[in-house]
Each structure stands twice: as C-alpha cells, then as structure tokens.
Design a protein around this motif. Structure first.
Motif, short mmCIF file in Angstrom:
data_model
loop_
_atom_site.label_atom_id
_atom_site.label_comp_id
_atom_site.label_asym_id
_atom_site.label_seq_id
_atom_site.Cartn_x
_atom_site.Cartn_y
_atom_site.Cartn_z
N SER A 14 -16.58 4.50 34.14
CA SER A 14 -16.66 5.92 33.77
C SER A 14 -16.84 6.76 35.02
CB SER A 14 -17.81 6.17 32.79
OG SER A 14 -17.50 5.64 31.53
N LEU A 34 -16.56 -7.84 29.55
CA LEU A 34 -16.20 -6.53 29.02
C LEU A 34 -16.61 -5.53 30.08
CD1 LEU A 34 -17.37 -6.52 25.29
CD2 LEU A 34 -15.11 -6.99 26.21
N GLN A 43 -12.71 4.24 37.63
CA GLN A 43 -11.87 4.69 36.51
C GLN A 43 -10.64 5.38 37.08
OE1 GLN A 43 -13.66 7.51 33.75
NE2 GLN A 43 -12.06 7.16 32.24
N HIS A 95 -11.79 3.34 27.82
CA HIS A 95 -11.23 2.02 27.53
C HIS A 95 -12.20 0.93 27.97
CE1 HIS A 95 -9.77 3.19 31.55
NE2 HIS A 95 -9.67 1.91 31.86
N LEU A 96 -12.10 -0.17 27.27
CA LEU A 96 -12.84 -1.38 27.63
C LEU A 96 -11.84 -2.42 28.11
CD1 LEU A 96 -15.39 -1.87 24.71
CD2 LEU A 96 -15.90 -1.23 27.06
N HIS A 97 -12.11 -2.97 29.27
CA HIS A 97 -11.33 -4.10 29.76
C HIS A 97 -11.91 -5.36 29.11
CE1 HIS A 97 -9.35 -2.12 33.27
NE2 HIS A 97 -10.36 -1.27 33.10
N THR A 132 -14.64 0.66 19.03
CA THR A 132 -13.98 0.08 20.19
C THR A 132 -14.71 -1.17 20.67
OG1 THR A 132 -13.18 2.28 20.82
CG2 THR A 132 -13.09 0.57 22.51
N VAL A 133 -16.03 -1.12 20.71
CA VAL A 133 -16.81 -2.29 21.14
C VAL A 133 -16.63 -3.43 20.13
CG1 VAL A 133 -19.16 -3.17 21.49
CG2 VAL A 133 -18.48 -0.97 22.48
N ASN A 145 -16.32 -1.38 31.42
CA ASN A 145 -15.95 0.02 31.28
C ASN A 145 -16.26 0.71 32.59
OD1 ASN A 145 -17.43 2.94 30.54
ND2 ASN A 145 -15.34 2.65 29.83
N LEU A 150 -17.13 7.31 28.86
CA LEU A 150 -18.30 6.89 28.08
C LEU A 150 -19.15 8.07 27.62
CD1 LEU A 150 -20.09 4.53 27.06
CD2 LEU A 150 -21.21 4.57 29.30
N ALA A 208 -13.25 -4.94 20.60
CA ALA A 208 -13.23 -5.73 21.83
C ALA A 208 -13.90 -7.09 21.63
CB ALA A 208 -13.90 -4.97 22.96
#
Length: 147
Positions: A94, A90, A100, A106-108, A68-69, A92, A57, A72
């Motif tokens: 970091s 959502l 991490q 990456h975003l789950h 990316t957001v 993330n 991040l 998502a």
C-alpha cells in the motif's frame, strides 16, 4: 475514501475486471476476481482483487477487504493442491514506498517451493536481527495510542 463503485478509466485492474484487458483468469465470484501475475515471483503467483475499485488498504471498504482475503485463502489452498507449493505468502503493498505499482487494492498469492528453480522470491530484509527493545516498546505505545 474514494468512490469505490466507480472504476478508474486508467486502472489496468479495472480493465481486467471489465474484460477489456486480457488476463489468465483463475477465479471469480460476486465481489472478487483472481488472475495470474504477469511478472511472477514464483510458479503460480497470482493476484486477488476486489471488483470495485479501491486504491489501497486504507481505501477499501471492510466488506470488500474481507471478501478479498477469504478468496485469497481459498485460492491459496488450490495453489498448494494443484502446484505442490509447500507454503504461501500473501502480500499487500500500500503506497509507492511499499512497492505498490498498480493503485487498485490487491493481494499477491505467492506459492513457495523448496525447489528454487520454481521460486525466485527472497526476503527484502535479514530476519533474526532484533531491534532495541526500548525502541520497539515506544513504537508499540505510539501505535496503540493512535488506535
């Protein structure tokens, strides 16, 4: 900030974007790539990443983060429609202390279901236990001052 344009040779997500590491691809656009998580927390759990390498991040350029957001969010709508999820997380992470394990931002996208057989996710803390109000206010002042 690292050189985001340079893919990392040992980054599995860079390998996925390059097509040398297999994945179950969900979506792709000019900036982002989405694929299924190989260790899903729920049915349909997937990852959305920027194509350009950024460690986390704090490393990702604002334009890649925004793309990316937004990807998502769009994909989360598809998850709800296709899989009948009643909610979506959502997430993330970091840094290693925040869980991490792959150091490419990456975003789950984690679909949530009432049917627990489709969803093994649980909260890592017990909500509903407010902390000391004075301590909360002091942390708010410290963060505000750092901005």
């Amino acid at each position: 900030m690292s050189d985001q344009a340079a893919p990392s040779e040992d980054c599995v997500f860079c390998g996925i974007v390059a097509g040398v590491v297999p994945c179950a691809k969900v979506a792709e656009d000019e900036t982002t790539f989405a694929f299924m998580d190989i260790d899903p927390g729920s049915d349909g759990h997937l990852l959305v990443i920027p194509k350009r390498h950024s460690a986390d991040l704090f490393d990702i350029p604002a334009e890649d983060l925004a793309a990316t957001v937004l990807a998502a969010r769009r994909i989360a709508g598809g998850v709800r429609a296709a899989l009948g999820a009643v909610g979506v997380n959502l997430l993330n992470c970091s840094g290693p202390e925040s869980w991490q394990t792959v150091f490419h931002f990456h975003l789950h996208v984690i679909p949530r279901y009432r049917d627990r057989s489709r969803d093994r996710m649980t909260l890592p803390f017990a909500p509903g236990r407010p902390a000391d109000a004075d301590a909360i206010a002091e942390r708010a002042r410290a963060v505000a001052a750092a901005l």
